[in-house]
Scaffold this motif. Structure first.
Motif, mmCIF file in Angstrom:
data_model
loop_
_atom_site.group_PDB
_atom_site.id
_atom_site.type_symbol
_atom_site.label_atom_id
_atom_site.label_comp_id
_atom_site.label_asym_id
_atom_site.label_seq_id
_atom_site.Cartn_x
_atom_site.Cartn_y
_atom_site.Cartn_z
ATOM 1 N N ASP B 140 103.688 -42.152 115.628
ATOM 2 C CA ASP B 140 102.794 -42.369 114.490
ATOM 3 C C ASP B 140 103.556 -42.595 113.177
ATOM 4 O O ASP B 140 102.942 -42.708 112.122
ATOM 5 C CB ASP B 140 101.806 -41.200 114.349
ATOM 6 C CG ASP B 140 102.524 -39.878 114.346
ATOM 7 O OD1 ASP B 140 101.886 -38.855 114.099
ATOM 8 O OD2 ASP B 140 103.750 -39.870 114.587
ATOM 9 N N ARG B 141 104.877 -42.631 113.267
ATOM 10 C CA ARG B 141 105.664 -42.927 112.057
ATOM 11 C C ARG B 141 106.643 -44.047 112.389
ATOM 12 O O ARG B 141 107.805 -43.811 112.667
ATOM 13 C CB ARG B 141 106.429 -41.688 111.585
ATOM 14 C CG ARG B 141 105.529 -40.553 111.148
ATOM 15 C CD ARG B 141 106.353 -39.309 110.864
ATOM 16 N NE ARG B 141 107.090 -39.402 109.598
ATOM 17 C CZ ARG B 141 107.975 -38.495 109.208
ATOM 18 N NH1 ARG B 141 108.267 -37.463 109.975
ATOM 19 N NH2 ARG B 141 108.593 -38.633 108.055
ATOM 20 N N PRO B 142 106.169 -45.273 112.364
ATOM 21 C CA PRO B 142 107.024 -46.383 112.792
ATOM 22 C C PRO B 142 108.239 -46.602 111.890
ATOM 23 O O PRO B 142 109.182 -47.265 112.300
ATOM 24 C CB PRO B 142 106.083 -47.595 112.751
ATOM 25 C CG PRO B 142 104.953 -47.192 111.873
ATOM 26 C CD PRO B 142 104.827 -45.705 111.972
ATOM 27 N N ARG B 143 108.205 -46.062 110.686
ATOM 28 C CA ARG B 143 109.326 -46.291 109.773
ATOM 29 C C ARG B 143 110.141 -45.012 109.619
ATOM 30 O O ARG B 143 110.532 -44.630 108.505
ATOM 31 C CB ARG B 143 108.781 -46.760 108.408
ATOM 32 C CG ARG B 143 107.968 -48.036 108.499
ATOM 33 C CD ARG B 143 108.827 -49.272 108.523
ATOM 34 N NE ARG B 143 109.432 -49.530 107.230
ATOM 35 C CZ ARG B 143 110.421 -50.401 107.039
ATOM 36 N NH1 ARG B 143 110.928 -51.067 108.057
ATOM 37 N NH2 ARG B 143 110.918 -50.589 105.839
ATOM 38 N N PHE B 144 110.404 -44.373 110.726
ATOM 39 C CA PHE B 144 111.084 -43.095 110.687
ATOM 40 C C PHE B 144 111.967 -42.945 111.909
ATOM 41 O O PHE B 144 111.603 -43.366 113.011
ATOM 42 C CB PHE B 144 110.038 -41.968 110.653
ATOM 43 C CG PHE B 144 110.634 -40.593 110.717
ATOM 44 C CD1 PHE B 144 110.817 -39.952 111.943
ATOM 45 C CD2 PHE B 144 111.038 -39.945 109.559
ATOM 46 C CE1 PHE B 144 111.377 -38.680 112.004
ATOM 47 C CE2 PHE B 144 111.595 -38.675 109.622
ATOM 48 C CZ PHE B 144 111.768 -38.039 110.843
ATOM 49 N N ALA B 145 113.146 -42.341 111.719
ATOM 50 C CA ALA B 145 113.997 -41.978 112.846
ATOM 51 C C ALA B 145 114.713 -40.698 112.483
ATOM 52 O O ALA B 145 114.996 -40.437 111.311
ATOM 53 C CB ALA B 145 115.008 -43.084 113.141
ATOM 54 N N ARG B 146 114.991 -39.925 113.512
ATOM 55 C CA ARG B 146 115.708 -38.686 113.263
ATOM 56 C C ARG B 146 117.002 -38.696 114.062
ATOM 57 O O ARG B 146 116.980 -38.904 115.279
ATOM 58 C CB ARG B 146 114.825 -37.501 113.675
ATOM 59 C CG ARG B 146 115.503 -36.175 113.486
ATOM 60 C CD ARG B 146 114.567 -35.001 113.765
ATOM 61 N NE ARG B 146 115.333 -33.774 113.656
ATOM 62 C CZ ARG B 146 115.627 -33.190 112.492
ATOM 63 N NH1 ARG B 146 115.155 -33.677 111.373
ATOM 64 N NH2 ARG B 146 116.374 -32.113 112.456
ATOM 65 N N LEU B 147 118.123 -38.495 113.365
ATOM 66 C CA LEU B 147 119.408 -38.375 114.049
ATOM 67 C C LEU B 147 119.657 -36.895 114.251
ATOM 68 O O LEU B 147 120.037 -36.189 113.337
ATOM 69 C CB LEU B 147 120.524 -39.008 113.206
ATOM 70 C CG LEU B 147 121.935 -38.946 113.817
ATOM 71 C CD1 LEU B 147 122.004 -39.734 115.122
ATOM 72 C CD2 LEU B 147 122.975 -39.460 112.839
ATOM 73 N N GLU B 148 119.401 -36.434 115.486
ATOM 74 C CA GLU B 148 119.548 -35.000 115.736
ATOM 75 C C GLU B 148 121.005 -34.603 115.817
ATOM 76 O O GLU B 148 121.400 -33.557 115.327
ATOM 77 C CB GLU B 148 118.827 -34.623 117.024
ATOM 78 C CG GLU B 148 117.334 -34.786 116.873
ATOM 79 C CD GLU B 148 116.564 -34.076 117.985
ATOM 80 O OE1 GLU B 148 115.354 -34.294 118.043
ATOM 81 O OE2 GLU B 148 117.167 -33.344 118.784
ATOM 82 N N GLN B 149 121.797 -35.452 116.477
ATOM 83 C CA GLN B 149 123.234 -35.200 116.509
ATOM 84 C C GLN B 149 123.932 -36.506 116.792
ATOM 85 O O GLN B 149 123.331 -37.446 117.299
ATOM 86 C CB GLN B 149 123.586 -34.171 117.591
ATOM 87 C CG GLN B 149 123.339 -34.698 118.993
ATOM 88 C CD GLN B 149 123.886 -33.756 120.048
ATOM 89 O OE1 GLN B 149 123.496 -32.604 120.111
ATOM 90 N NE2 GLN B 149 124.802 -34.252 120.862
ATOM 91 N N GLY B 150 125.207 -36.554 116.408
ATOM 92 C CA GLY B 150 125.989 -37.737 116.720
ATOM 93 C C GLY B 150 125.987 -38.758 115.602
ATOM 94 O O GLY B 150 125.943 -38.411 114.432
ATOM 95 N N GLU B 151 125.983 -40.029 116.016
ATOM 96 C CA GLU B 151 126.256 -41.091 115.060
ATOM 97 C C GLU B 151 125.424 -42.317 115.395
ATOM 98 O O GLU B 151 125.254 -42.672 116.550
ATOM 99 C CB GLU B 151 127.740 -41.462 115.135
ATOM 100 C CG GLU B 151 128.187 -42.574 114.220
ATOM 101 C CD GLU B 151 129.703 -42.691 114.145
ATOM 102 O OE1 GLU B 151 130.212 -43.237 113.155
ATOM 103 O OE2 GLU B 151 130.370 -42.220 115.084
ATOM 104 N N ALA B 152 124.908 -42.970 114.368
ATOM 105 C CA ALA B 152 124.165 -44.202 114.594
ATOM 106 C C ALA B 152 124.286 -45.099 113.384
ATOM 107 O O ALA B 152 124.440 -44.645 112.263
ATOM 108 C CB ALA B 152 122.694 -43.901 114.883
#
Lengths: 190, 310
Positions: B140-152
């Motif tokens: 429901d949040r198409p403009r959202f991402a969460r980096l829980e750990q690591g690298e992107a």
């Protein structure tokens, strides 16, 4: 650090990036070889260009810069490396100078980003002065300078194109650069 | 022009700059000898070479294109403010297609060490995920991402009215038109921007990070911003890791993520900071040898990995 061996070094990832990584690796190997073989010469050059005690560190910076760059075949690798060393020192000089100027001009720390619109205005005004100065050196020097510095035409081609001797081209270029250096001194004067 | 005792030196400096504009110029030793004659020569040369670099701003045609109407009359040129144009390097990323529907949960993307994955979102934004990383999305949040750990590395399709938000730890990174790389370590977040601008925690510190800058923040501490080379941002994607004063432990962490290499740093080498470029290739021993040589440490094979000691 030992010389890298073999051309079979491949990266992981997709086929496409594998190819890219391999090309880059080979280019980097060639440049690294030149850097290592000419270490003393480059260190001397960096020191003479104002690196002082930091020459070793800057050699490392140069290494980082050149390894990070993807290069095609280079006709004269040593000249290529020396030019990169020269550019590195010029970039350092310019960024040190910019922070210094910014501090003086704005009375703020160098970390503060100046608004880009502001710097654009400054350069537009100065550009007008530069153009006037170039024009004031005379029609032929102005035209020769423009062909050389703006259009990137080689001196001998300019000479042929304008029907003048190579030394006339040289003399005109010196004249315009000297006039611009004088203009710049006015901004730099204390 | 006033007579100037240094004008002779300046003329020589001008000659060198003119000669060096020829791509075939190769007399660098002759130039070095001239510099060695007198320390003043280097100063004169820097001034002229810098002037020459500024002249890159001169427009091609000899036309008075400066529109004075646009220049506010009250603005004075600061006398000392001769500012050259900044050079911006843009980074072009390779495109690859990928899906992210493994392990049942389509909104949780987890990679193993050494695995790289690219996710394209419905809006065209792209996330390139390094190994040993977890990214979660929300339907429901198409403009959202969460980096829980690591690298992107994020390549965001910018929308003025709907900013893209990346969450890393408690930090919020808001895109203002951008490509940027985020690393989430155990209690620390790093953001490196290769294009455009991001805002870090806009509702708290609100730090703007522009292309060519990296922000580092330990959880709960004030963020620090430093300058970096934009072309090296997200170098893990092509197997080229470039460092400038990075703790050896972070480098080891990057090697694990990026290439699945097990590198441990002995206690006495933990304070070593590393400068240099590492090329990740099939011959991993080579990469380790480079790392050891460039950081002044010794690499010893241990089990399936390596240990770096002083």
């Amino acid at each position: 650090m030992g010389a890298r061996t073999g051309s079979q070094r491949t990266a992981f990832l997709t086929k496409r990036s594998m190819t890219q990584a391999r090309d880059r690796t080979d280019a980097a190997q060639g440049i690294e070889g030149v850097l290592l073989a000419n270490r003393e010469r480059i260190l001397r050059f960096l020191a003479l260009r104002g690196a002082g005690d930091a020459a070793e560190d800057l050699f490392q910076d140069l290494w980082v810069r050149l390894s990070a760059r993807s290069t095609g075949p280079v006709a004269d690798p040593l000249a290529y490396v020396m030019r990169a060393a020269n550019n590195l020192m010029l970039d350092r000089y310019r960024s040190a100078r910019q922070s210094e100027l910014r501090d003086k001009a704005w009375g703020e720390s160098a970390a503060d980003q100046k608004p880009s619109a502001e710097s654009a205005l400054i350069s537009r005004e100065q550009l007008a002065l530069v153009e006037q100065t170039i024009a004031a050196t005379g029609e032929r020097p102005a035209r020769i300078f423009r062909r050389f510095r703006v259009d990137g035409v080689q001196q001998r081609d300019i000479a042929a194109e304008m029907g003048v001797s190579l030394s006339t081209v040289e003399a005109d270029l010196r004249k315009v650069y000297a006039a611009l250096a004088a203009l710049r001194r006015q901004f730099d004067a204390p | 022009m006033r007579p100037d005792p240094s004008s002779d030196i300046e003329a020589r400096a001008i000659d060198w700059v003119i000669r060096q504009r020829d791509p075939a110029f190769s007399d660098w030793d002759g130039f070095a000898d001239w510099l060695a004659e007198d320390p003043v020569h280097a100063k004169a040369y820097d001034a002229i070479a810098s002037l020459d670099a500024d002249l890159g701003a001169v427009p091609p045609a000899s036309s008075p294109e400066v529109d004075w109407d646009e220049v506010p009359a009250r603005r004075r040129v600061p006398r000392r403010a001769w500012l050259g144009g900044a050079v911006a390097a843009a980074l072009v990323a390779a495109v690859s297609l990928s899906t992210f529907n493994l392990l049942g949960d389509a909104n949780r993307i987890e990679t193993v060490a050494g695995e790289h994955r690219t996710v394209t979102l419905p809006d065209g934004s792209k996330i390139e995920i390094n190994g040993a990383s977890v990214v979660t999305l929300e339907e429901d949040r198409p403009r959202f991402a969460r980096l829980e750990q690591g690298e992107a590395m994020f390549h965001v399709m910018h929308r003025d009215d709907d900013p893209f938000v990346v969450e890393a730890g408690s930090a919020e990174i808001v895109d203002l038109g951008t490509a940027f790389n985020v690393v989430r370590r155990s209690a620390q977040t790093s953001i490196a921007v290769s294009e455009g601008v991001v805002a870090y925690n806009p509702r708290r510190e609100n730090v703007r990070v522009v292309a060519g800058q990296e922000l580092d923040a330990a959880d709960g501490a004030a963020p620090k911003v430093r300058n970096i080379e934009p072309a090296n941002v997200g170098g893990w994607r092509t197997g080229l890791l470039v460092y400038n004063g990075t703790p050896l432990t972070d480098v080891a962490d990057d090697l694990r993520r990026t290439a699945g290499m097990d590198v441990r740093v002995a206690a006495e080498a933990r304070d070593v900071s590393f400068r240099g470029a590492l090329i990740i290739a099939q011959d991993r021993a080579r990469t380790i040898a480079d790392l050891a040589a460039l950081s002044g440490t010794r690499a010893t094979r241990q089990g399936s990995g390596w240990v770096l000691t002083r």
